[in-house]
Design an enzyme around this catalytic site. Structure first.
Site, mmCIF file in Angstrom:
data_model
loop_
_atom_site.group_PDB
_atom_site.id
_atom_site.type_symbol
_atom_site.label_atom_id
_atom_site.label_comp_id
_atom_site.label_asym_id
_atom_site.label_seq_id
_atom_site.Cartn_x
_atom_site.Cartn_y
_atom_site.Cartn_z
ATOM 1 N N LYS A 236 0.842 -1.213 0.000
ATOM 2 C CA LYS A 236 0.000 0.000 0.000
ATOM 3 C C LYS A 236 0.867 1.250 0.000
ATOM 4 O O LYS A 236 0.665 2.154 -0.808
ATOM 5 C CB LYS A 236 -0.902 0.014 1.237
ATOM 6 N N ASN A 237 1.834 1.287 0.907
ATOM 7 C CA ASN A 237 2.555 2.547 1.089
ATOM 8 C C ASN A 237 3.543 2.829 -0.043
ATOM 9 O O ASN A 237 3.923 3.985 -0.253
ATOM 10 C CB ASN A 237 3.210 2.585 2.472
ATOM 11 N N CYS B 28 -5.071 7.833 8.968
ATOM 12 C CA CYS B 28 -5.374 7.342 10.317
ATOM 13 C C CYS B 28 -5.020 8.403 11.346
ATOM 14 O O CYS B 28 -3.963 9.017 11.305
ATOM 15 C CB CYS B 28 -4.619 6.042 10.584
ATOM 16 N N ARG C 199 -0.193 14.412 13.176
ATOM 17 C CA ARG C 199 0.671 14.062 12.039
ATOM 18 C C ARG C 199 1.068 15.332 11.283
ATOM 19 O O ARG C 199 0.532 15.649 10.216
ATOM 20 C CB ARG C 199 -0.020 13.020 11.156
ATOM 21 N N ASP D 126 3.595 0.062 12.154
ATOM 22 C CA ASP D 126 2.351 -0.419 11.536
ATOM 23 C C ASP D 126 2.032 -1.873 11.886
ATOM 24 O O ASP D 126 0.997 -2.400 11.462
ATOM 25 C CB ASP D 126 2.403 -0.246 10.008
ATOM 26 N N ARG E 32 -9.304 0.417 3.550
ATOM 27 C CA ARG E 32 -8.308 1.364 3.050
ATOM 28 C C ARG E 32 -6.984 0.675 2.758
ATOM 29 O O ARG E 32 -6.208 1.148 1.917
ATOM 30 C CB ARG E 32 -8.053 2.465 4.092
HETATM 31 N N1 EPU Z 1 6.623 13.866 11.485
HETATM 32 C C1 EPU Z 1 6.871 15.192 11.790
HETATM 33 N N2 EPU Z 1 6.852 16.084 10.762
HETATM 34 C C2 EPU Z 1 6.600 15.730 9.486
HETATM 35 C C3 EPU Z 1 6.356 14.382 9.184
HETATM 36 C C4 EPU Z 1 6.377 13.464 10.216
HETATM 37 O O1 EPU Z 1 7.101 15.540 12.937
HETATM 38 O O2 EPU Z 1 6.588 16.608 8.619
HETATM 39 C C5 EPU Z 1 6.667 12.872 12.568
HETATM 40 C C6 EPU Z 1 5.346 12.146 12.744
HETATM 41 O O3 EPU Z 1 4.467 12.870 13.574
HETATM 42 C C7 EPU Z 1 5.775 10.836 13.326
HETATM 43 C C8 EPU Z 1 7.116 10.589 12.672
HETATM 44 O O4 EPU Z 1 7.554 11.850 12.185
HETATM 45 O O5 EPU Z 1 5.956 10.958 14.707
HETATM 46 C C9 EPU Z 1 7.100 9.615 11.527
HETATM 47 O O6 EPU Z 1 6.092 9.927 10.599
HETATM 48 P P1 EPU Z 1 6.240 9.606 9.036
HETATM 49 O O7 EPU Z 1 6.295 10.895 8.306
HETATM 50 O O8 EPU Z 1 7.336 8.634 8.849
HETATM 51 O O9 EPU Z 1 4.869 8.916 8.709
HETATM 52 P P2 EPU Z 1 3.981 9.118 7.421
HETATM 53 O O10 EPU Z 1 4.834 9.314 6.231
HETATM 54 O O11 EPU Z 1 2.908 10.124 7.707
HETATM 55 C C10 EPU Z 1 3.948 6.628 6.725
HETATM 56 C C11 EPU Z 1 2.902 5.585 6.483
HETATM 57 C C12 EPU Z 1 2.260 5.181 7.789
HETATM 58 C C13 EPU Z 1 3.343 4.685 8.738
HETATM 59 C C14 EPU Z 1 4.456 5.732 8.906
HETATM 60 C C15 EPU Z 1 5.631 5.244 9.724
HETATM 61 C C16 EPU Z 1 2.135 6.127 4.271
HETATM 62 C C17 EPU Z 1 1.051 6.633 3.399
HETATM 63 N N3 EPU Z 1 1.898 6.122 5.574
HETATM 64 O O12 EPU Z 1 3.270 7.737 7.313
HETATM 65 O O13 EPU Z 1 1.397 4.122 7.489
HETATM 66 O O14 EPU Z 1 2.786 4.426 9.999
HETATM 67 O O15 EPU Z 1 4.946 6.103 7.611
HETATM 68 O O16 EPU Z 1 6.191 4.115 9.168
HETATM 69 O O17 EPU Z 1 3.169 5.697 3.791
HETATM 70 C C18 EPU Z 1 -0.423 2.686 7.796
HETATM 71 O O18 EPU Z 1 -0.116 2.163 6.723
HETATM 72 O O19 EPU Z 1 -1.270 2.213 8.592
HETATM 73 C C19 EPU Z 1 0.237 3.928 8.174
HETATM 74 C C20 EPU Z 1 -0.229 4.715 9.112
#
Ligand code: EPU
Length: 422
Positions: A25-26, A120, A125, A310, A402
């Site tokens: 998915k990601n 989610c 976030r 995850d 999703r």
């Molecule tokens: N963070 C910040 N600032 C930012 C971005 C992130 O402080 O600009 C913080 C977040 O709050 C968090 C940490 O950095 O504490 C990591 O967040 P990350 O950006 O890595 O997460 P994401 O890109 O929003 C993706 C996956 C998530 C998965 C996370 C961590 C996608 C679409 N989503 O989210 O997937 O949990 O990486 O591996 O790729 C899921 O599939 O259920 C899911 C939530």
């Protein structure tokens, strides 16, 4: 009687048999957004049929791409005709990955306006690291009125140094830098397999990205990306992990196909420590849980190659019946504990302490109605239902839809007693 969709599971049956894992998915959400940068046809294989993907494909069509499912898991995208940098499909607010359209369209058009992402809601976030990356490459960015808007006259390669690890900001930087002028370096980049998959996809279409899979990535900007090629999306390590945990939780024996065993190392090592046998072959893994009760253990979630956040709720479900006390510390999203209240309804003994859950293993869970509030929590509830005594009814299925393709069918093929209906 409610007419709401639900899943009804009768617990206590061991999962047995073979199952094929779908595409990530990601990775897919990012690659579909990235295909908007390509002039020419892109043939995507191993695409998961989940709602997040449907929303992104619909958005691609709305901005002028032609999109066609050409098989069960194959999609043909031709973004040559994309003529708008504005993605205002309101459904984009239901998922996180929609922010990849900002990176891809900023690269292609030097401007982008995209509905603010959702996804989610288990933790705050923020997107400050994404904004920092876009600005570092020369764009001005606004996040008002329900949109992310980014624009620039000139996109120029630069040094990006992330203050904290972010999968999304790493991928968005790669997307934007690919069509910028000059060279971009990213320090403190995430190393997840889906980051590597996006880089591989872009390289196949003509990008020049080196170092994906390490913490330092270098991107030499190119003038354009051209299509005419196929790309197969990598297997979903979280779906694979969910099924491995489900096999262990039901004391079953399951062989998963279409997996990259090396992506599963963190989970495989923990399952082994708990007394479960995990056998890895080239692109398959067999999980055998020939144990009365799994042993307790501790984990801390971390960016890859650490234990994936995850898989946290699903693994907590398994630990809820382990022999002894376990601790899960959340190292990525400090508040990702919404599943706890649902698991407690089935009799789990879990206390929260700061960023940790202390889980005292109970001999068994007892089925109950549950209302998960995010995707991985929903998967955790299915696992809980599979191992609980009696019947568990799971509501709020939009979360599961999703991110898990044919989840119920796959579990039925492994002999689970599980039905979806009203
Ligand atoms: N963070 C910040 N600032 C930012 C971005 C992130 O402080 O600009 C913080 C977040 O709050 C968090 C940490 O950095 O504490 C990591 O967040 P990350 O950006 O890595 O997460 P994401 O890109 O929003 C993706 C996956 C998530 C998965 C996370 C961590 C996608 C679409 N989503 O989210 O997937 O949990 O990486 O591996 O790729 C899921 O599939 O259920 C899911 C939530």
């Amino acid at each position: 009687m409610s007419t709401e969709d639900r899943i009804v599971v009768k617990g206590g049956k061991k999962l047995e048999g073979d199952v094929t894992v779908g595409g990530s998915k990601n990775a897919a959400v990012a690659i579909i957004c990235a295909s908007a940068m390509v002039k020419g046809k892109v043939f995507l294989e191993n695409v998961p049929r989940i709602t997040d993907i449907q929303v992104l494909l619909e958005t691609l069509k709305q901005i002028g791409a032609s999109v066609q499912w050409t098989g069960d898991k194959t999609v043909e995208v031709d973004a040559t005709g994309v003529n708008s940098p504005i993605c205002d499909n309101p459904d984009l607010s239901t998922l996180r990955g929609s922010y990849y359209f900002v990176g891809s369209l900023l690269g292609r058009f030097r401007q982008a306006k995209v509905v603010f992402p959702g996804g989610c809601n288990f933790a705050p976030r923020p997107i400050d690291q994404h904004v920092y990356a876009f600005e570092t490459l020369g764009a001005s960015v606004e996040t008002t009125g329900g949109y992310i808007t980014a624009k620039t006259k000139k996109l120029v390669g630069n040094s990006i140094y992330f203050d904290n690890y972010s999968v999304g900001a790493t991928i968005n930087s790669i997307l934007t830098a690919t069509l910028a002028e000059g060279t971009t370096t990213i320090e403190n980049a995430n190393r997840e397999p889906h980051v590597v998959d996006v880089a591989n996809f872009l390289n196949m279409m003509g990008a020049d990205i080196k170092g994906a899979g390490t913490n330092a990535i270098r991107i030499k900007g190119v003038k354009e990306l051209t299509g005419g090629r196929s790309y197969s999306i990598c297997p979903d390590m979280i779906e694979a992990g969910t099924l491995m945990i489900a096999a262990a939780a039901t004391k079953g024996t399951v062989t998963l196909h279409n997996v990259m065993p090396e992506h599963m190392d963190a989970l495989s090592m923990k399952l082994t420590e708990m007394g479960v046998t995990v056998e890895a072959m080239d692109d398959s893994i067999t999980v055998k849980a020939n144990v009365k009760r799994v042993k307790n253990t501790n984990i801390k979630t971390m960016p890859y190659p650490g234990f994936p956040t995850d898989l946290h709720p699903q693994f907590a479900t398994l630990l809820s019946v382990a022999d002894g006390e376990s601790r899960i510390t959340e190292g990525v999203f400090p508040t990702r504990f919404q599943y706890v209240e649902q698991l407690q309804k089935l009799g789990a003994n879990i206390q929260l302490s700061g960023e940790s859950a202390i889980i005292k293993g109970v001999p068994k869970l007892i089925g109950a109605p549950v209302l998960p509030t995010d995707l991985r929590a929903a998967a955790a509830m299915v696992i809980a239902g599979l191992m609980a005594e009696g019947q568990t009814t799971i509501y709020n299925l939009e979360y599961l839809d999703r991110g898990y393709e044919d989840f119920i069918k796959k579990l039925q093929s492994l002999k689970a007693v599980i039905e979806r209906g009203k």
